[in-house]
Scaffold this motif. Structure first.
Motif, short mmCIF file in Angstrom:
data_model
loop_
_atom_site.label_atom_id
_atom_site.label_comp_id
_atom_site.label_asym_id
_atom_site.label_seq_id
_atom_site.Cartn_x
_atom_site.Cartn_y
_atom_site.Cartn_z
N LEU A 158 0.66 2.94 -5.65
CA LEU A 158 0.64 2.95 -7.10
C LEU A 158 -0.79 3.18 -7.60
CD1 LEU A 158 1.67 2.57 -9.95
CD2 LEU A 158 1.65 0.08 -9.58
N ALA A 159 -1.74 2.48 -7.00
CA ALA A 159 -3.14 2.66 -7.39
C ALA A 159 -3.58 4.10 -7.17
CB ALA A 159 -4.03 1.69 -6.61
N GLU A 160 -3.16 4.69 -6.06
CA GLU A 160 -3.50 6.09 -5.77
C GLU A 160 -2.91 7.02 -6.83
OE1 GLU A 160 -2.18 6.93 -1.84
OE2 GLU A 160 -3.55 5.48 -0.89
N ARG A 161 -1.68 6.74 -7.23
CA ARG A 161 -1.02 7.58 -8.25
C ARG A 161 -1.79 7.52 -9.58
NH1 ARG A 161 4.68 8.77 -8.58
NH2 ARG A 161 4.71 8.24 -6.37
N LEU A 162 -2.24 6.33 -9.94
CA LEU A 162 -2.98 6.17 -11.19
C LEU A 162 -4.36 6.82 -11.12
CD1 LEU A 162 -2.03 2.46 -11.93
CD2 LEU A 162 -1.05 4.51 -12.97
N GLU A 163 -5.00 6.68 -9.97
CA GLU A 163 -6.30 7.34 -9.80
C GLU A 163 -6.17 8.85 -9.92
OE1 GLU A 163 -10.07 6.08 -7.73
OE2 GLU A 163 -8.50 5.76 -6.20
N LYS A 164 -5.09 9.40 -9.41
CA LYS A 164 -4.87 10.83 -9.47
C LYS A 164 -4.75 11.30 -10.92
CE LYS A 164 -1.94 14.47 -7.44
NZ LYS A 164 -1.49 15.15 -8.68
N VAL A 165 -4.05 10.53 -11.74
CA VAL A 165 -3.94 10.87 -13.16
C VAL A 165 -5.32 10.90 -13.80
CG1 VAL A 165 -3.08 10.10 -15.40
CG2 VAL A 165 -1.60 9.98 -13.39
N CYS A 166 -6.13 9.89 -13.52
CA CYS A 166 -7.47 9.82 -14.10
C CYS A 166 -8.34 10.97 -13.62
CB CYS A 166 -8.13 8.49 -13.75
SG CYS A 166 -7.41 7.06 -14.58
#
Length: 267
Positions: free
Chosen positions: A179-187
């Motif tokens: 989940l953290a990786e997914r959010l970092e990708k958006v940023c």
């Protein structure tokens, strides 16, 4: 105490928490503040407005009504420090710049502060706890987004200029790594914005306490640089020209979080 929080119950397995958006003051706190604190400079300004799309999205939303100058809802009730170095406690005694918050001898008494704990802090946390339990009961899991903002330059608290998006997962303990990786990708894909994961802000008490991935509750804190949506000096005006593109990224982050949840917990 009068109304101490606002709460909207949504339909999705997502709760957005806004513990530092409140502007109300108790009479004792109001009368005791130093002059430079009267404009409430350390508020997470306009956070409910910035996330005004959340209800349409289907999220539950809880927001504080009282200022963090009365009691800080993102600190544990035993007031143990969350960060090394300069920080503020359950009952703030200083402004973010390190200056005293109250005039000499005019800080609230211990008895008054116990009242704030019981009548402001506990109802907020009861609401968070009960809603997360309800969401997990219905959906099999719950997602918690703790929404914050702060001035981009505060030398007393951190060096240099803060990134625009500061994601905190308590060093990977409050949510699944994917989940953290997914959010970092958006940023990372948000042009014109900077970001960091678990930098100066790793998540406060709400993220650390309620984020329990093993129990299917995943929590993330976002500390947003206020320069991305508002004027950081008094009167702290909301800037629609800045806020509109920032809102688009926020929507993408919450959508990515929900998409991850559906994939991780199908059916």
């Amino acid at each position: 105490m009068d109304k101490v929080l606002s709460f909207h119950q949504g339909t999705l397995p997502l709760l957005i928490s806004m513990p530092h958006a409140g502007l109300k003051l108790s009479a004792t706190v109001r009368d005791g503040l130093v002059d430079q604190a009267r404009s409430l400079p350390d508020t997470d300004w306009h956070i409910p407005r910035l996330y005004d799309f959340a209800r349409e999205l289907g999220a539950s939303v809880v927001a504080a009504e009282y200022s963090r100058f009365v009691i800080d809802l993102n600190r544990p009730d035993d007031d143990k420090p969350l960060y090394a170095g300069a920080t503020t406690g359950l009952y703030p005694a200083t402004l973010f710049d390190g200056e005293p918050l109250f005039k000499d001898g005019l800080a609230p008494s211990g008895e008054e502060r116990k009242t704030y704990l019981e009548r402001i802090w506990r109802p907020y946390h009861d609401t968070v706890r009960h809603e997360l339990a309800r969401l997990r009961e219905i959906h099999g899991y719950a997602l918690l987004w703790d929404a914050h903002s702060i001035r981009s330059v505060i030398p007393h608290l951190f060096d240099g200029t803060l990134p625009d998006f500061n994601l905190g997962t308590f060093n990977g303990n409050s949510c699944d790594a994917q989940l953290a990786e997914r959010l970092e990708k958006v940023c990372a894909e948000a042009k014109g914005y900077t970001h960091v994961l678990n930098g100066r802000f790793k998540g406060g008490h709400i993220t650390r306490h309620y984020g329990q991935p093993a129990s299917h509750v995943h929590a993330v804190q976002l500390e947003l640089a206020q320069s991305s949506y508002m004027e950081e000096v008094e009167p702290f005006a909301y800037r629609e020209d800045l806020a509109a593109p920032t809102q688009k990224v926020l929507r993408q982050l919450l959508t990515a979080m929900l998409d991850w949840g559906r994939e991780r917990y199908p059916g």
